[in-house]
Design a protein around this motif. Structure first.
Motif, short mmCIF file in Angstrom:
data_model
loop_
_atom_site.label_atom_id
_atom_site.label_comp_id
_atom_site.label_asym_id
_atom_site.label_seq_id
_atom_site.Cartn_x
_atom_site.Cartn_y
_atom_site.Cartn_z
N TYR A 41 0.85 -1.19 0.00
CA TYR A 41 0.00 0.00 0.00
C TYR A 41 0.88 1.24 0.00
N PRO A 42 1.58 1.52 -1.09
CA PRO A 42 2.55 2.63 -1.09
C PRO A 42 1.92 4.00 -0.87
N VAL A 43 0.72 4.22 -1.41
CA VAL A 43 0.09 5.53 -1.25
C VAL A 43 -0.29 5.77 0.21
N ALA A 44 -0.92 4.79 0.84
CA ALA A 44 -1.32 4.93 2.24
C ALA A 44 -0.10 5.11 3.13
N VAL A 45 0.98 4.41 2.84
CA VAL A 45 2.19 4.53 3.66
C VAL A 45 2.81 5.91 3.49
N ALA A 46 2.81 6.42 2.26
CA ALA A 46 3.39 7.76 2.03
C ALA A 46 2.65 8.82 2.84
N PRO A 60 15.93 11.94 12.91
CA PRO A 60 15.61 11.04 11.79
C PRO A 60 14.14 10.70 11.67
N VAL A 61 13.27 11.51 12.26
CA VAL A 61 11.84 11.25 12.15
C VAL A 61 11.36 11.38 10.71
N PHE A 62 12.10 12.16 9.90
CA PHE A 62 11.70 12.33 8.49
C PHE A 62 12.19 11.20 7.59
N LEU A 63 13.05 10.33 8.10
CA LEU A 63 13.57 9.24 7.27
C LEU A 63 12.47 8.29 6.81
N PRO A 64 11.54 7.87 7.68
CA PRO A 64 10.44 7.02 7.17
C PRO A 64 9.61 7.70 6.09
N VAL A 65 9.46 9.03 6.17
CA VAL A 65 8.74 9.74 5.12
C VAL A 65 9.47 9.61 3.79
N ALA A 66 10.81 9.77 3.86
CA ALA A 66 11.60 9.66 2.64
C ALA A 66 11.47 8.26 2.03
N VAL A 67 11.56 7.24 2.86
CA VAL A 67 11.47 5.87 2.35
C VAL A 67 10.06 5.58 1.82
N GLY A 68 9.04 6.03 2.55
CA GLY A 68 7.67 5.79 2.10
C GLY A 68 7.37 6.47 0.77
N CYS A 69 7.77 7.73 0.64
CA CYS A 69 7.53 8.44 -0.62
C CYS A 69 8.39 7.87 -1.75
N PHE A 70 9.60 7.46 -1.40
CA PHE A 70 10.47 6.82 -2.38
C PHE A 70 9.80 5.57 -2.94
N SER A 71 9.24 4.74 -2.08
CA SER A 71 8.56 3.52 -2.52
C SER A 71 7.35 3.85 -3.38
N ALA A 72 6.62 4.89 -3.01
CA ALA A 72 5.44 5.28 -3.80
C ALA A 72 5.82 5.73 -5.20
N VAL A 73 6.89 6.53 -5.30
CA VAL A 73 7.33 7.00 -6.62
C VAL A 73 7.79 5.83 -7.47
N VAL A 74 8.59 4.94 -6.88
CA VAL A 74 9.09 3.78 -7.62
C VAL A 74 7.95 2.88 -8.08
N ALA A 75 6.90 2.78 -7.24
CA ALA A 75 5.75 1.95 -7.61
C ALA A 75 4.85 2.62 -8.64
N GLY A 76 5.16 3.87 -9.02
CA GLY A 76 4.38 4.55 -10.04
C GLY A 76 3.36 5.54 -9.52
N HIS A 77 3.29 5.73 -8.19
CA HIS A 77 2.33 6.67 -7.60
C HIS A 77 3.04 8.00 -7.34
N ARG A 130 2.22 11.17 -8.16
CA ARG A 130 1.40 12.30 -7.68
C ARG A 130 1.11 12.17 -6.19
N ALA A 131 0.81 10.95 -5.75
CA ALA A 131 0.53 10.74 -4.33
C ALA A 131 1.76 11.04 -3.48
N ALA A 132 2.93 10.61 -3.94
CA ALA A 132 4.16 10.85 -3.18
C ALA A 132 4.46 12.35 -3.11
N TRP A 133 4.34 13.03 -4.23
CA TRP A 133 4.61 14.48 -4.23
C TRP A 133 3.60 15.21 -3.34
N THR A 134 2.35 14.76 -3.40
CA THR A 134 1.34 15.41 -2.56
C THR A 134 1.64 15.21 -1.08
N ALA A 135 2.05 14.01 -0.71
CA ALA A 135 2.38 13.75 0.69
C ALA A 135 3.55 14.61 1.15
#
Length: 411
Positions: free
Chosen positions: A88-93, A112-129, A131-136
């Motif tokens: 669920y890459p969008v929900a995680v982002a 490092p509280v922002f590190l999970p955000v980076a990883v979550g948005c990274f996964s969303a972008v790689v998965a093709g989402h 717009r969702a990653a950029w919005t998050a």
């Protein structure tokens, strides 16, 4: 057949996406397809975030609130969401961004509280989402500005001051770096996918071409030999009582034709069983044209050959032989004429083959697959040549093959 390592014949089992890509790609792909949970990386990242935030709290003591139970719950929650980042890459982002914003708004120390955000948005972008990653990320950035430069007066810690705009530039740089790296990985991943698809398509194409080549070879071998056997069997049956000697000759012809057919079929099958080895016997060529004439004579067909058989390249030599063989087979099976002519001419880099008979067509169904002319055209087209085949005005049938000719010694 040329032995090649292709995607359609890998060694070992496992999902097909594991067979391609750079080292480590298989683990990423397994997680993506739901066959694995990324619990190891999530556990390591959670431990890093907790440890890093502890050190950050000590360094920012007096400026930000200390880590209490709620803060640690937020840190564990934000990092733990990454366990679902492949499913669920969008929900995680959005989830990691929300947890990070709540953590900052509560006045807890930066780290490092922002590190999970980076990883979550990274996964969303790689998965093709994308717009969702950029919005998050955009929402987190806007929420951070709102908290840091306006709501800080009413939020803990007491007496907090807004950060400098240079710090905001640093945060913006971090955001741009995360997005850029994510896009780079996404582009590279799409490139890997295209390459895998192209390799698979090329492998299928090679397999189709090889199947077509084998089918063509078997058709040419069997159609000619079976036609001779069929004619001689008819002669033998007709003369069995009245002329036993002639019937014996027909049976001898059948035996020779069947033996030759078995040998050529064995030659084709040998190339399948041992693709990396040289064939035991050379592929037939125009130097075996006298054998074709002799076989046709046994079937009651007189063949007149004009011109010399050139020593051409193996591919052209085999194609020319098979075209003549198929054309003579068609004369035996479909023509009422018992005479045929084969003319050879090679000049200016072109080999011309003309095979014709005087007809007329018998009109009798002689069996067969009906793929003879198609096979000849495919052989010629594979070499860049052409085939013209059709009835003559005087009732006969003519086959004209024009093939690019290259001398054998030039190969």
């Amino acid at each position: 057949m040329e032995e090649q390592r292709t995607p359609v014949a890998p060694t070992g089992g496992g999902p097909p996406w594991r067979r391609y890509g750079p080292p480590g790609w298989d683990r990423w792909s397994e997680e993506e397809h739901g066959t694995r949970w990324p619990w190891r990386s999530t556990l390591l990242l959670t431990a890093f975030v907790l440890l890093g935030s502890t050190f950050a709290a000590r360094a920012q003591h007096g400026d930000r609130l200390g880590l209490d139970v709620f803060a640690r719950v937020l840190l564990v929650t934000g990092s733990g969401l990454l366990l679902w980042r492949q499913r669920y890459p969008v929900a995680v982002a959005f989830g990691t961004a929300t947890v990070a914003l709540v953590y900052v708004a509560a006045g807890y120390p930066y780290g490092p509280v922002f590190l999970p955000v980076a990883v979550g948005c990274f996964s969303a972008v790689v998965a093709g989402h994308r717009r969702a990653a950029w919005t998050a990320i955009g929402l987190l950035w806007a929420g951070h500005l709102l908290v840091s430069h306006w709501l800080y007066r009413w939020l803990p810690p007491t007496g907090d001051r807004p950060p400098s705009w240079m710090q905001e530039v640093g945060v913006a740089t971090w955001v741009v770096a995360v997005v850029a790296l994510s896009e780079l990985v996404r582009v590279r991943r799409e490139q890997w996918s295209r390459e895998r698809a192209e390799r698979a398509q090329a492998a299928r194409r090679r397999a189709d071409e090889e199947r077509l080549r084998i089918a063509r070879e078997l058709h040419d071998v069997l159609a000619h030999s079976i036609s001779v056997i069929n004619v001689q069997a008819g002669v033998g049956l007709a003369l069995l009582d009245s002329d036993p000697e002639q019937a014996r000759t027909a049976l001898t012809t059948i035996k020779a034709a069947s033996k030759e057919a078995l040998g050529e079929v064995r030659h084709v099958l040998d190339t399948l069983r041992a693709p990396g080895e040289a064939p035991r016997t050379p592929a037939p060529g125009l130097d075996r044209l006298p054998e074709l004439v002799e076989q046709a004579a046994r079937a009651g067909l007189t063949v007149e050959v004009r011109g010399e058989a050139p020593a051409s390249a193996p591919g052209t030599d085999l194609a020319a032989f098979r075209i003549v063989q198929e054309a003579l087979t068609n004369v035996v099976r479909h023509s009422g004429s018992r005479r045929a002519r084969v003319r050879l001419d090679h000049a200016r880099g072109v080999l011309r083959l003309l095979i014709d008979d005087d007809g007329p067509a018998t009109g009798v169904d002689a069996g067969g697959s009906g793929n003879g002319l198609a096979g000849m055209r495919e052989r010629a087209a594979a070499l860049g040549g052409t085939i013209e085949a059709g009835p003559r005005d005087d009732g006969g049938f003519r086959v004209l093959a024009v093939l690019p000719w290259k001398a054998k010694e030039d190969r």
